[in-house]
Enzyme design. Structure first.
Site, PDB file in Angstrom:
ATOM      1  N   HIS A   1     -46.987 -37.654  20.802  1.00 56.49           N
ATOM      2  CA  HIS A   1     -45.825 -36.841  20.461  1.00 56.49           C
ATOM      3  C   HIS A   1     -46.213 -35.428  20.023  1.00 56.49           C
ATOM      4  CE1 HIS A   1     -41.408 -37.473  19.085  1.00 56.49           C
ATOM      5  NE2 HIS A   1     -41.587 -36.264  19.552  1.00 56.49           N
TER       6      HIS A   1
ATOM      7  N   TYR B   1     -37.937 -41.409  16.284  1.00 60.23           N
ATOM      8  CA  TYR B   1     -36.486 -41.211  16.319  1.00 60.23           C
ATOM      9  C   TYR B   1     -35.820 -42.408  15.650  1.00 60.23           C
ATOM     10  CZ  TYR B   1     -37.664 -37.819  19.994  1.00 60.23           C
ATOM     11  OH  TYR B   1     -38.194 -36.777  20.719  1.00 60.23           O
TER      12      TYR B   1
END
Length: 224
Positions: free
Chosen positions: A99, A31
């Site tokens: 992830h 991110y």
């Protein structure tokens, strides 16, 4: 933690969210990339003893920080964790997620690497994001998995079929994520009774889904 949070807003907006997050601050190196972890770390520093800090690894980046694909090779995991610790400003990551499942790296190698990081004190607990049931079972046999994360909402109930029963059998927790509703309903307070839930079930049975739920590029990163 909103993925689109940009540096100009900075950490000033984050402490207001900690109450709604029930003491969990979630970040990820992808991110930003990297910006998110710095903001989370700065905002939660005064609350460190009151919150669980989670972050994620699993993507590769070039020299300019551009995402180039998946990477859960042991050396990539170790490097990602060192970077996350530095950006978050902590000595230990409370919950470390993979992830996305990397099809090129056996999940046993991933779990083994995380086990080493736990033994070294850099990580406390192991999580998996969007991993399939068989993958969770294989990882759990090497290093106990604390909390898989997967999409789960009133509009997407797939985890109820196999995921949740398996996690209950193994004694593993579950972290639901709302990929499409979090920004719209994240602050809503819903009081649903049995009749309301029955109405939702009846309505969902009448809906015909047309086309693929996930585009091909996203489907390749989801181990269902």
């Amino acid at each position: 933690m909103p993925r689109s949070l940009a540096a100009p807003e900075g950490p000033r907006g984050l402490p207001r969210t900690t109450g709604r997050a029930h003491g969990v601050g979630t970040a990820a190196e992808v991110y930003g990339p990297y910006v998110n972890e710095g903001l989370v770390g700065e905002a939660l520093a005064p609350l460190r003893d009151q919150v669980v800090i989670a972050t994620k690894f699993g993507f590769a980046f070039d020299a300019d920080g551009k995402q180039t694909g998946l990477s859960s090779r042991p050396e990539s995991i170790r490097s990602a964790v060192d970077g996350s610790l530095r950006r978050l400003g902590v000595e230990r990551i409370d919950l470390l997620y993979q992830h996305r499942v990397d099809p090129d790296v056996p999940i046993e190698d991933v779990a083994g690497t995380v086990a080493e990081l736990i033994a070294s004190g850099k990580v406390a607990h192991f999580g998996l994001s969007e991993a399939g049931v068989r993958t969770i079972e294989r990882a759990h046999a090497v290093q106990p998995v604390t909390a898989p994360q997967s999409e789960y909402s009133l509009f997407w109930r797939e985890p109820e079929d196999e995921m949740l029963p398996t996690l209950e059998r193994l004694g593993i927790g579950f972290v639901p994520c709302l990929e499409r509703l979090d920004e719209n309903l994240g602050g809503a307070v819903l009081d649903l009774g049995a009749d309301d839930l029955a109405d939702i079930d009846r309505a969902s049975d009448e809906i015909t889904v047309v086309g693929e739920r996930y585009p091909e590029a996203m489907a390749r990163m989801i181990d269902r």
